[in-house]
Scaffold this motif. Structure first.
Motif, mmCIF file in Angstrom:
data_model
loop_
_atom_site.group_PDB
_atom_site.id
_atom_site.type_symbol
_atom_site.label_atom_id
_atom_site.label_comp_id
_atom_site.label_asym_id
_atom_site.label_seq_id
_atom_site.Cartn_x
_atom_site.Cartn_y
_atom_site.Cartn_z
ATOM 1 N N ILE C 94 -13.784 -4.517 -4.926
ATOM 2 C CA ILE C 94 -12.533 -5.012 -4.354
ATOM 3 C C ILE C 94 -11.651 -5.558 -5.464
ATOM 4 O O ILE C 94 -12.082 -6.415 -6.242
ATOM 5 C CB ILE C 94 -12.787 -6.155 -3.349
ATOM 6 C CG1 ILE C 94 -13.989 -5.859 -2.455
ATOM 7 C CG2 ILE C 94 -11.537 -6.453 -2.532
ATOM 8 C CD1 ILE C 94 -13.769 -4.805 -1.441
ATOM 9 N N GLU C 98 -5.239 -5.918 -4.134
ATOM 10 C CA GLU C 98 -5.291 -5.299 -2.812
ATOM 11 C C GLU C 98 -5.805 -6.297 -1.771
ATOM 12 O O GLU C 98 -5.293 -6.338 -0.645
ATOM 13 C CB GLU C 98 -6.127 -4.015 -2.830
ATOM 14 C CG GLU C 98 -7.549 -4.186 -3.333
ATOM 15 C CD GLU C 98 -8.269 -2.851 -3.596
ATOM 16 O OE1 GLU C 98 -7.706 -1.775 -3.346
ATOM 17 O OE2 GLU C 98 -9.417 -2.898 -4.073
ATOM 18 N N PHE C 102 -3.602 -7.325 1.559
ATOM 19 C CA PHE C 102 -4.083 -7.126 2.923
ATOM 20 C C PHE C 102 -4.213 -8.472 3.647
ATOM 21 O O PHE C 102 -3.877 -8.580 4.831
ATOM 22 C CB PHE C 102 -5.430 -6.386 2.907
ATOM 23 C CG PHE C 102 -5.337 -4.963 2.425
ATOM 24 C CD1 PHE C 102 -4.168 -4.231 2.576
ATOM 25 C CD2 PHE C 102 -6.420 -4.330 1.823
ATOM 26 C CE1 PHE C 102 -4.079 -2.897 2.137
ATOM 27 C CE2 PHE C 102 -6.343 -3.014 1.384
ATOM 28 C CZ PHE C 102 -5.171 -2.302 1.538
ATOM 29 N N CYS C 131 -1.104 0.658 -1.831
ATOM 30 C CA CYS C 131 -1.414 0.043 -0.533
ATOM 31 C C CYS C 131 -0.309 0.286 0.493
ATOM 32 O O CYS C 131 -0.450 -0.121 1.648
ATOM 33 C CB CYS C 131 -1.654 -1.456 -0.699
ATOM 34 S SG CYS C 131 -3.115 -1.836 -1.684
#
Lengths: 241, 241, 241, 241, 241, 241
Positions: C94, C98, C102, C131
């Motif tokens: 991860i 991002e 999110f 994204c």
């Protein structure tokens, strides 16, 4: 290699300046010659101007095809008549706007455009959208000057207006490259570049070099579907064209 | 004018083919020379390969800067290391992918791309998105072949695979231009073009001609913000690089 | 559950701060440990820095795979090396950027990002585009501070610069959530949140919690195509890595 | 930490399955409890169903606020009522669709969605657009099954239909992750994942873990503008709600 | 031809003004009648308000279907309940927002929207996105006024606030058309148009004329998939609706 | 109210059919009259055709302005000359393509377009992009028929070709509305609608009703910037126009 610079308007001084600046930049083996329409508009500043100018672009390309031209550069910000010209031509047809946009993307992450007069912003935006480069455009700006002023000898006032707007673009848009949105301004590229410290692009020169490159590679306009030769020639309807 | 062709991988046969095809297309006054990294990966087929190859691209541009190179072409579909190379270079750096995409847009309304192997589709898509040209891409296709096969002498099987996929692109995507998504295939351009009847683009040649054009116009990479010179040089950490 | 926090740079103080803030937020059963590369760059502020840092990210994930790590968090705004890391890892990887994006979308209609220094805006924009969240981004801002300053103990000046820019974001962007665009700032989240009255997100913490969640669900990185295991391991070429 | 799973429909068996699957995945310190509306629709398969279900979602969140709930998961593909729920709640509200989309992006380059029945594709597309993830969606597919069938004990036929469509997605969309577009299917995740070899995501579980993460970080719904507390409470108009 | 104007809120004065302004603009053969819900919210200014108002929209369309109504206009900026209403109706259902957006595109290259209060900007943006017209929107502005103020007789203050914001839009957005983002303002169209010198659009009138046009062409809402008749009628659950 | 239907081509039979179908659908108080250019192209099937036709569109609007026309409908799929016509006209100018697209969006979630011949797909796509409706377009299809065939009396073959393609659109695109991409097909709307069970839209009728609506509301083309009156009239250059 023969490359024709198409001036979509009828202003001779402008054609001569195109010829002059193209010769300075053309490769050794390239013959460049600038032409203009017999009938048409003295400058292209509206959709109606574009309609009249498009016929002149088509007619010039028809003449070029008869003269063995290898590629064409359309010297009008907004790329007036380029799609129609691609139908008529066998070789490549390059608009100065698309050439400027693509060149700018090779030199920086973002660019600003300064065009004129404000009502022509919609023409610049149209090419920007066709090229998909809205996300790379830091600013689309216009100065309130007539196109005729691009075509004059003494254009100190135009230079100053461009410089002021360019400084604004640098400060507020954080643009990394600047595009001049009017043909016939190649002499201003170097002084603007010196003053700003970022690359400044004249689309006519950029289009000429791209045209040379495509011809050198033997590439021609695709005749598959969208730009196939046109189904009819209607030029005979208009004697003087 | 000195233009350096950067092979991001360590395969000598591939470097030699770049050199060969570039010399065929370079302008009279252009000196082109292809280089390759001292350390790195034999081909670029993954994000990990890209990471290793990027260092080699940077090192080659550092050498080029010391040797008075005017512009660089990065010969890898996916434009590996181009952003980093732009930081190091004073002159223009052109990726073969972006050059192919922009050239295709000048010749037709849409294009298809055939790359290889399938896992590298994500790299092609990345450049497509950076260039904003998804709406002009009629199809993004891959053939299930290793990149090594692009680098071999006898590649009749590769040609047949490309031809089959190209016919599928023409029939189903209705593409007007075809882009070859692998460096080192310039010899296949002409036969494919003959077989398909649409323009076929080799990105390395397209990038070389764009580099020549930008240098001729005196344009360099913008040092304003995104591609400013890098804050430090870390190459000394890795002796053999 | 073992989660490795990957510091892409070589600054030990920064690694220690990651470890410290992660332990505060990790779930009861989660073992978190922060690592850093043996070789690399002291901070990531350019594409060249990213190239060097990517190798360190890959090497750290390789070590993690040998040590039974379940998931990885890459603690660099710009998500340097995340795609390559996904190829090497079996479990989830991860990026802090991002994860921040999110998370912000789950808490408000729009967000602003404050990153540093200005030349790294292009890295933030790259993740934003991947994204697809440009339409949710009310503002992408940078303060003119070096990344090193994020890594220092006494960062009152940095806090004030962030606070000033955050107030500007609130007033002009009308953002509903704020994202801190630099790792190692988790201590500033609470005071900023108190001062602004909107949620403030530290991407490292957000990524850690998302990593825990994915591991709890038994989800791993897809090995179908884009992030399949890499075709070769080239680390042996560089002894000290 | 108290997390409420909101079933927007009135089918008790479905609420019980939510409760069951959530308890399997919840962290040690998390109290999860599933609720359902007193009045409403037995399943959500149309915009009219969504209108009725939204009131039930609001009412459940109102009850949750009175009961000290920390975060909410809305267990309906299409994220029915989530925006309204965010106005009522202090803590985070997570829709199962957005959670599934974001999770998928962390595990692969692309995903396919299989939802049901076909008329609800428009609801899935709505969330996809709000999240900006159209470019990551390899396929949006529907099977011709009623939502009720997701809610039954014996759903071998549903499993087979999902498996067949999933194989089609894998072959034609080349998706790297699969999203199940219906709540209450968590038992099918593991067998599908085994059969397909790619990650399969149940949005309810994904949302639950994201909710836990946001609460752990102390993050709440932004009350700045779009999701500020609603200007009035109209629930009293409808006695049984 | 019978066209029903649906007021989603319960404020009678507002319904009467809709009726009044619609009659002024309706064609000779058109019978227009404005209705309002029996239960609901006095104005629509939040997602929670929208949830309550949607039920009233559905109920009004159900009544209209029983009364042989040919088309419906939903008089709420944000087009609350329009998708659900399309499921219930046989004939066309037109939202005032979409009608305003489409009309504006027929009259100029760009438009600005002035809505109220600021928290409802998200509703306007939602319709803008559904209609794909973000690139034509020069500015999305809000004035800090409650919707109730649109519904009062004496609204000189509202007019002044709109005028001030409209002048700002003209100067800064360079918009070519102005859209009023609130129902019940038709009386302000003419004075604003005089003051600004650009077209000003009231969405209710625009929607009414589009509804007349669609009915005249015999066009009805498509019942293929997304807006098929709803699977059940749940109105009986709520006696007073 | 006087509305002029502008046939951009010189085919009289086509002008008569426009007149006929418009009279069937025009409101009681609307005087509609169809005109055609004195010089031009018999049909519009290429960019070169568009260039010639644009002049005829401008000339017709100039005549209309002298005759007190209130609004114009341009009856050519691709909306040839509409931007230039907007500069000349005081009242609204509506293209049949934009009118069809907007109408379709009011009746269903998605639409397919069937145009002809295939080389004109690029013209349809241009309008689709200007209107921002790519995301609502389920399919853009072409049948391999010349435009002349739209203009003939006996067009059973054309009907069958359209019907076959429409069935394909319904099955594969899952479109909810169908748009006929050629003027002069209004007689086919009803039989196609019967056969398909979804709304079928003729853009000329849709544009006529939108024109009536805008005139009824007193709305005119914005003269602020993009569509301001043109700076010069060049028609005198071409005597017969």
């Amino acid at each position: 290699m023969r490359i024709q610079l198409i001036n979509p308007n009828t202003t001779r001084a402008f054609t001569e300046r195109l010829q002059h600046s193209a010769q300075l930049i053309a490769a050794a083996g390239t013959e460049v010659f600038a032409t203009q329409p017999r009938l048409g508009t003295p400058s292209v500043e509206s959709h109606v101007d574009e309609a009249w100018a498009s016929l002149g672009v088509i007619a010039q390309v028809q003449d070029g095809e008869a003269n063995g031209v290898d590629a064409y550069v359309v010297a009008c910000f907004g790329d007036t008549g380029v799609a129609a010209a691609r139908e008529v031509a066998r070789g490549p047809v390059i608009g100065m706007t698309e050439a400027a946009l693509f060149s700018a993307c090779l030199l920086g992450a973002s660019f600003s455009i300064i065009t004129l007069p404000p009502r022509t912003l919609i023409h610049a935006r149209r090419v920007l959208n066709e090229c998909g480069l809205q996300h790379r455009c830091a600013g689309l700006r216009a100065i309130d000057v007539q196109v005729d002023d691009c075509q004059e000898e003494d254009n100190a006032a135009l230079y100053q207006a461009l410089l002021d707007e360019a400084h604004a673009a640098l400060a507020h848009d954080r643009c990394e490259v600047l595009i001049l949105g009017c043909a016939g301004l190649s002499e201003m590229v170097e002084p603007l570049q010196q003053a700003l410290g970022i690359p400044v692009i004249d689309g006519v020169c950029a289009a000429l070099k791209m045209a040379e490159g495509l011809v050198a590679m033997g590439l021609k306009t695709s005749k598959h579907s969208s730009f196939d030769f046109p189904p009819r020639d209607l030029r005979a309807q208009w004697p003087g064209l």
